[in-house]
Each structure stands twice: as C-alpha cells, then as structure tokens.
Design an enzyme around this catalytic site. Sequence first.
Site, mmCIF file in Angstrom:
data_model
loop_
_atom_site.group_PDB
_atom_site.id
_atom_site.type_symbol
_atom_site.label_atom_id
_atom_site.label_comp_id
_atom_site.label_asym_id
_atom_site.label_seq_id
_atom_site.Cartn_x
_atom_site.Cartn_y
_atom_site.Cartn_z
ATOM 1 N N PHE A 1 6.800 11.451 -0.197
ATOM 2 C CA PHE A 1 6.393 11.014 1.145
ATOM 3 C C PHE A 1 7.559 10.196 1.718
ATOM 4 O O PHE A 1 7.440 9.020 2.030
ATOM 5 C CB PHE A 1 5.094 10.184 1.116
ATOM 6 C CG PHE A 1 3.942 10.881 0.461
ATOM 7 C CD1 PHE A 1 3.190 11.810 1.172
ATOM 8 C CD2 PHE A 1 3.614 10.628 -0.872
ATOM 9 C CE1 PHE A 1 2.113 12.465 0.575
ATOM 10 C CE2 PHE A 1 2.547 11.280 -1.484
ATOM 11 C CZ PHE A 1 1.783 12.189 -0.764
ATOM 12 N N SER B 1 6.835 16.628 4.335
ATOM 13 C CA SER B 1 6.280 17.855 4.918
ATOM 14 C C SER B 1 6.420 17.937 6.434
ATOM 15 O O SER B 1 6.131 18.976 7.015
ATOM 16 C CB SER B 1 4.805 18.001 4.529
ATOM 17 O OG SER B 1 4.070 16.931 5.076
ATOM 18 N N ASN C 1 4.714 20.213 0.375
ATOM 19 C CA ASN C 1 3.516 19.402 0.258
ATOM 20 C C ASN C 1 3.626 18.605 -1.040
ATOM 21 O O ASN C 1 3.819 19.174 -2.113
ATOM 22 C CB ASN C 1 2.293 20.329 0.222
ATOM 23 C CG ASN C 1 1.006 19.546 0.088
ATOM 24 O OD1 ASN C 1 0.908 18.582 -0.676
ATOM 25 N ND2 ASN C 1 0.006 19.964 0.832
ATOM 26 N N ALA C 2 3.513 17.307 -0.959
ATOM 27 C CA ALA C 2 3.741 16.445 -2.122
ATOM 28 C C ALA C 2 2.825 16.808 -3.294
ATOM 29 O O ALA C 2 3.252 16.789 -4.452
ATOM 30 C CB ALA C 2 3.535 14.987 -1.728
ATOM 31 N N ASP D 1 4.708 6.875 -1.572
ATOM 32 C CA ASP D 1 4.362 6.101 -0.374
ATOM 33 C C ASP D 1 3.586 6.979 0.613
ATOM 34 O O ASP D 1 4.089 7.318 1.685
ATOM 35 C CB ASP D 1 5.654 5.565 0.262
ATOM 36 C CG ASP D 1 5.388 4.650 1.440
ATOM 37 O OD1 ASP D 1 4.266 4.137 1.562
ATOM 38 O OD2 ASP D 1 6.320 4.459 2.245
ATOM 39 N N CYS E 1 -1.385 2.397 2.103
ATOM 40 C CA CYS E 1 -1.388 1.635 3.349
ATOM 41 C C CYS E 1 -2.750 1.709 4.032
ATOM 42 O O CYS E 1 -2.876 1.409 5.214
ATOM 43 C CB CYS E 1 -0.275 2.108 4.268
ATOM 44 S SG CYS E 1 -0.360 3.855 4.656
HETATM 45 N N1 SAH Z 1 8.384 6.253 2.427
HETATM 46 C C1 SAH Z 1 8.639 6.384 3.849
HETATM 47 C C2 SAH Z 1 7.387 6.280 4.685
HETATM 48 C C3 SAH Z 1 6.333 7.286 4.329
HETATM 49 S S1 SAH Z 1 5.103 7.520 5.533
HETATM 50 C C4 SAH Z 1 9.668 5.337 4.277
HETATM 51 O O1 SAH Z 1 10.061 4.500 3.438
HETATM 52 O O2 SAH Z 1 10.070 5.348 5.437
HETATM 53 C C5 SAH Z 1 4.289 8.911 4.883
HETATM 54 C C6 SAH Z 1 5.054 10.216 5.042
HETATM 55 O O3 SAH Z 1 4.366 11.225 4.322
HETATM 56 C C7 SAH Z 1 5.160 10.733 6.480
HETATM 57 O O4 SAH Z 1 6.514 10.916 6.781
HETATM 58 C C8 SAH Z 1 4.413 12.069 6.458
HETATM 59 O O5 SAH Z 1 5.042 13.053 7.265
HETATM 60 C C9 SAH Z 1 4.493 12.463 5.003
HETATM 61 N N2 SAH Z 1 3.417 13.321 4.507
HETATM 62 C C10 SAH Z 1 2.118 13.286 4.831
HETATM 63 N N3 SAH Z 1 1.416 14.153 4.082
HETATM 64 C C11 SAH Z 1 2.311 14.767 3.264
HETATM 65 C C12 SAH Z 1 2.214 15.746 2.241
HETATM 66 N N4 SAH Z 1 1.026 16.280 1.906
HETATM 67 N N5 SAH Z 1 3.325 16.122 1.599
HETATM 68 C C13 SAH Z 1 4.525 15.577 1.915
HETATM 69 N N6 SAH Z 1 4.678 14.632 2.858
HETATM 70 C C14 SAH Z 1 3.601 14.235 3.534
#
Ligand code: SAH
Length: 369
Positions: free
Chosen positions: A202, A225, A252-253, A273, A313
Amino acid sequence: MTPAVLRLKRGRDRARVHPWIFKGDVADVSDQGEPGGVVTVVDAGGRLVGRGLFNPRPALCCRLLTWTDEAIDADFWRRRLAAAVAARANRDGAARLVWSEADALAGVVIDRYGPVAVLQTVTLGMARRRAELAAALRAVLGDVAVFCADDPTAATLEGFEPAAGWLDAPGRGHKTGLYLDQADNRVRIGPLGAGRAVLDVFAYTAGFACHALLAGATSAICIESSKDALAGAVDNLALNGVAARAEVRDANAFDELRRLDRAGERFGLIVLDPPPFARGRGALEGALRGYKEINLRAIRLLEPGGVLATFSCSHHVSDDAFERMVRDAAADAGARLRVLAPLTQSADHPVLLTVPETRYLKGLLLERI
Ligand code: SAH
C-alpha cells in the site's frame, strides 16, 4: 449581526469538552439559524457554551469553534491559523498545519507543501468560508497558493459542492496530497531497512521505500493498485535517485502478498499501510478479517530478525482490537514477534484527549525472533 442561538437539552453538556453537537442534543434553534451560519450555543439554563458553525442537514449539526464569547470573524480565523502554524514551528518541509478539531478549527484540514497550501473543508460552514480561510492563511504565511481537496463523501453529507483544484481550477490526488500523518514514521522506520530487502505494501508514492532506500536498503518492492499513485511512486523514487534498486508493482496487495509467499520470497523490512478498511462501526468485523489476512501474509514473508511496521488508520479499530488482530495473525503464522514500539500519527496531527476522533492512526513496530 447577532448569531442565531442553539439551545442544548438539559444534561447534554458534552459540548463543553467536545466540539460536536448532534441533533438529538438540541432543544431548539432560533429563527435566524441558517445552513452554514454561525450559532451561539447555550445550555438549557441559557449559559454560554460556545460558538460554532451550524448545518441542519447532517445528524452532526454543529461543530464548536470557541468556548468563549468571541466573534467568528476575519480576525478570529487569523488568530486560530497563527496558533496552529506556531505549534508546528519546529517542523521543516511538508507538514500538516491544521488538524480540524485538534486545532479548534473543526471542519478544516490544511497541509503545507512549501509555497502551496492544500485546503480540505469538511463542513458546509467551512466550505462557504474557503476564501476567508485562504485570506487568513495568507495573512499568516505570506503569499501561498491554495489548492482545494475536499472529500466528496463529506460534501454529500453536508450538502456542498466539493472543490478539487486551485482555489478556482481543477486537479487531483489522494486526500490532501501526501500522507503526512506517516512522515515521522517514515523517518523512524526507513533506517531499519539498511542492508535489507524491503517490501512497501500500500505504497502510494513509495514514501517508506524511498526513506529505506536512502538509508541503504538493498532493494524495495512497492505494491500499489491506483494508477495515479503508481505514477507518483515512479517519479518519487526517480527524484530521490533510488529507482535502480526499486520495483513498483501494479497489483492488488492481497493477491501479491500471497504470490510472494508462494514464491518463497523473504524480506528484512515490511511496511503494511492499508487504507481504512472500516469506514464505519458496522464494517468492523469484515475490516478486521481483511487486516488479519494481510498481516498473516506479511508475517510469513519476514525473515528471522526482520521487522514489520503494520498500521490501521481506521478510527473504529481500537488499539486493543488492532493488537489482538496482529497477535492472532502471528499465532496463525506460527511466528514469535517482539514489540519494538507502538506507532501513531505524526506530531503535526495533534490529539485532543476529549476528542478521541482526533487520533486515528495506530501501528506496531514488530521484530520476528
Ligand atoms: N504508505 C503510503 C500511504 C498508503 S495509503 C505512504 O506512506 O504514503 C493506502 C494506499 O493503498 C493508497 O495509495 C491506495 O491506492 C492503496 N490501495 C488500496 N487498496 C489497495 C489494494 N487492494 N492493493 C494495493 N494497493 C491498494
């Protein structure tokens, strides 16, 4: 003009320590009470409680801005903004300048990126005062460009048109730009990646990976993603001169963590995160299942001595529930983890004890032993 008067029901005095007033707390509002306008709030006995902005549309119908008998005028905004800016005087670089309720400015969030201030209004009253807020901000900071980044969900609830872009033209990005709430954690956690392979899950604009690579991480895989975020990550890694050691994966994570595990990959530092899986109390159980799944998979990917920084969060996920979820994930992974430190939001996102909603980011820094 004398503001309208909002009278609380007997015994509904929580507003003395918490700025939120719900419709159920209200006995009556005088005729002049208009959407987005200022109201003077009094208790059942007519004693002053404070003054705030009113909106009859949402259940949360008034947010207090002051607990004294002062006017909400241009000078008020200047004083409040000056206090918020002074409280962050020791921070350089990008920072949150105004954190809504925690800065006695319920309904506004302002982040600063050098010459640009990003303004997010969350209530009708504040949305109507964008220009006034910008003027006050300029009076305090000098000439800053103001970029609006309203949250569409809040705008619908409150009944205003969300602004996105320069105070008068369009733009894009998540939240108010960067996730500044993680700034202190990036500085702290980045160095733990020195000499190690890093997994930034993420990643958004790969802030954690950049800090780790600058501190000497051997490699970093960033999973994200969203197309805009991926492009931001690529740029950010290049601008920091660390792109050669980094790989940005559009995935997708949930799927990618599973794939990495099957491939037998191992990492020395993993950052998890995720976005808020629980946006409301009702979604809590499903959210905890989601959090547990990604934590379980991340723990399995940790090499011995490896470090995991895991976050939530979601305000609705309590510290206890979060810790229990990670503990269950560790047990299922058959891993023993030492707690190096609890983690929270950066210091420019202050917390008010009587307003628990001001604290939302929680995390654990864990070492696999
Ligand atoms: N760690 C980042 C903030 C993360 S915010 C920093 O330090 O700036 C969460 C992020 O997860 C967002 O960018 C969102 O686009 C992404 N996200 C949401 N669902 C996701 C998924 N299923 N797989 C991958 N990324 C995802």
